[in-house]
Design a protein around this motif. Structure first.
Motif, mmCIF file in Angstrom:
data_model
loop_
_atom_site.group_PDB
_atom_site.id
_atom_site.type_symbol
_atom_site.label_atom_id
_atom_site.label_comp_id
_atom_site.label_asym_id
_atom_site.label_seq_id
_atom_site.Cartn_x
_atom_site.Cartn_y
_atom_site.Cartn_z
ATOM 1 N N UNK A 172 -14.932 -84.112 15.800
ATOM 2 C CA UNK A 172 -14.084 -83.968 14.846
ATOM 3 C C UNK A 172 -13.283 -85.140 14.309
ATOM 4 N N UNK A 173 -14.230 -85.736 13.111
ATOM 5 C CA UNK A 173 -13.976 -87.477 12.699
ATOM 6 C C UNK A 173 -12.510 -86.824 11.497
ATOM 7 N N UNK A 174 -12.171 -86.159 11.297
ATOM 8 C CA UNK A 174 -11.466 -85.430 10.477
ATOM 9 C C UNK A 174 -9.989 -85.574 11.905
ATOM 10 N N UNK A 175 -10.351 -85.180 13.247
ATOM 11 C CA UNK A 175 -8.917 -85.228 14.016
ATOM 12 C C UNK A 175 -8.759 -85.851 14.336
ATOM 13 N N UNK A 176 -9.846 -86.806 14.964
ATOM 14 C CA UNK A 176 -10.005 -88.546 15.339
ATOM 15 C C UNK A 176 -9.226 -88.698 14.039
ATOM 16 N N UNK A 177 -9.361 -89.338 12.993
ATOM 17 C CA UNK A 177 -8.734 -90.011 11.799
ATOM 18 C C UNK A 177 -7.244 -89.378 11.600
ATOM 19 N N UNK A 178 -6.740 -88.662 11.570
ATOM 20 C CA UNK A 178 -5.397 -87.957 11.501
ATOM 21 C C UNK A 178 -4.326 -88.821 12.940
ATOM 22 N N UNK A 179 -5.068 -88.415 14.172
ATOM 23 C CA UNK A 179 -4.603 -89.138 15.580
ATOM 24 C C UNK A 179 -4.338 -90.172 15.687
ATOM 25 N N UNK A 180 -5.249 -90.689 14.926
ATOM 26 C CA UNK A 180 -5.179 -92.376 14.395
ATOM 27 C C UNK A 180 -4.605 -93.100 13.739
ATOM 28 N N UNK A 181 -4.671 -92.180 12.343
ATOM 29 C CA UNK A 181 -3.747 -92.947 11.578
ATOM 30 C C UNK A 181 -1.222 -92.501 12.129
#
Length: 305
Positions: A172-181
């Motif tokens: 999931x790109x969304x899950x990755x982006x939220x975790x990374x941010x």
């Protein structure tokens, strides 16, 4: 019983009958007259009922013509009142207490104000709470340390939640982006120090690199270059910066990252070459960028870039 008495009784009964009829009409909304007008109608024979009928006639004839303009005027006035902007001073109210707590002389005031911070939103005072931990008052230090512990616990829980969400669906790109941010925000907050901070930096770099592999984004690339510079990964940082410059040779942010990388290597010649290239290309840097460039120049040439 005289004739006058009989006539008077008949007149009174007739008046009461008329009032009763009018009251029923008002009661069933046939007549547009307020109920407060009834005593006048009852106590004033002839003129009371007559005025009631006249008042109904006026309301019927003029009311409809006046209602729309009146309502429109009221609507406009209400919109004007709603459009008045009131300054939001909540942020000011929130920032004053802790600043005062660090400068007032009375220990009792310091402790009281610090306690109020614990009951409000201590997450907004991380920088000042870190200063408060160096205060000479032992209780103030204790309160600041308690607040920092609460904030750290809350941030750690949120971090673990996002990490679990990403691990549950790593595609999931969304899950990755939220975790990374959030890892980036966590590092920027200053809550994590020492070896734990270095580990989080490494994790942040890995997450940014993964995002960049899936889809190139200038902001993600710049963040990855910065964190690799902080980690001392010169080769990894240079590869990202070179790609940014290949995509946009006039990118001021990319050139500043190049300058930062060469400075971190303590390579004076490479720094001078980067400065010369920025000048030659007339790269737009912005106010902060010009300040950075001015730091590396002796003649103030950074102003022209």
């Amino acid at each position: 019983m005289t004739v006058m008495t009989i006539v008077a009784i008949i007149a009174v009964l007739l008046h009461l009958l008329v009032c009763l009829i009018l009251w029923l009409l008002i009661r069933f909304d046939v007549l547009e007259v307020k109920g407060t007008f009834l005593p006048f109608m009852l106590l004033v024979p002839v003129w009371g009922p007559l005025c009631t009928v006249l008042l109904h006639t006026r309301n019927t004839v003029l009311g409809k013509r006046l209602a729309a303009p009146t309502l429109e005027r009221m609507r406009v006035e209400d919109q004007e009142r709603r459009s008045v902007l009131v300054e939001d001073r909540s942020a000011i109210a929130d920032t004053v207490p802790l600043e005062e707590a660090l400068i007032v002389d009375t220990p009792k005031q310091k402790r009281s104000l610090m306690l109020s911070i614990l009951n409000e939103n201590p997450s907004r005072y991380i920088g000042l709470l870190q200063q408060a931990r160096l205060n000479e008052d032992a209780e103030v230090v204790h309160y600041a340390a308690t607040a920092m512990a609460q904030i750290s616990k809350k941030e750690d829980m949120r971090l673990r939640q996002l990490e679990r969400a990403y691990e549950a669906d790593p595609t999931s790109d969304k899950a990755l982006a939220e975790y990374c941010d959030y890892v980036g925000e966590y590092l920027a907050s200053g809550l994590v120090q020492g070896h734990a901070r270095q580990m989080q930096r490494q994790k942040y770099a890995e997450l940014l690199a993964l995002r960049l592999e899936r889809r190139f984004d200038d902001g993600v690339a710049r963040a990855l270059a910065r964190v690799r510079i902080d980690l001392g990964d010169e080769t990894g940082a240079r590869s990202v910066i070179d790609e940014l410059l290949a995509r946009d040779p006039e990118s001021g942010d990319a050139w500043l990252l190049r300058l930062s990388l060469e400075a971190s290597r303590q390579d004076g010649k490479a720094v001078a070459e980067a400065v010369d290239e920025i000048r030659r290309r007339h790269v737009y840097l912005g106010a902060e960028g010009r300040q950075t460039l001015r730091f590396w120049t002796d003649d103030g040439a950074g102003e022209a870039a």
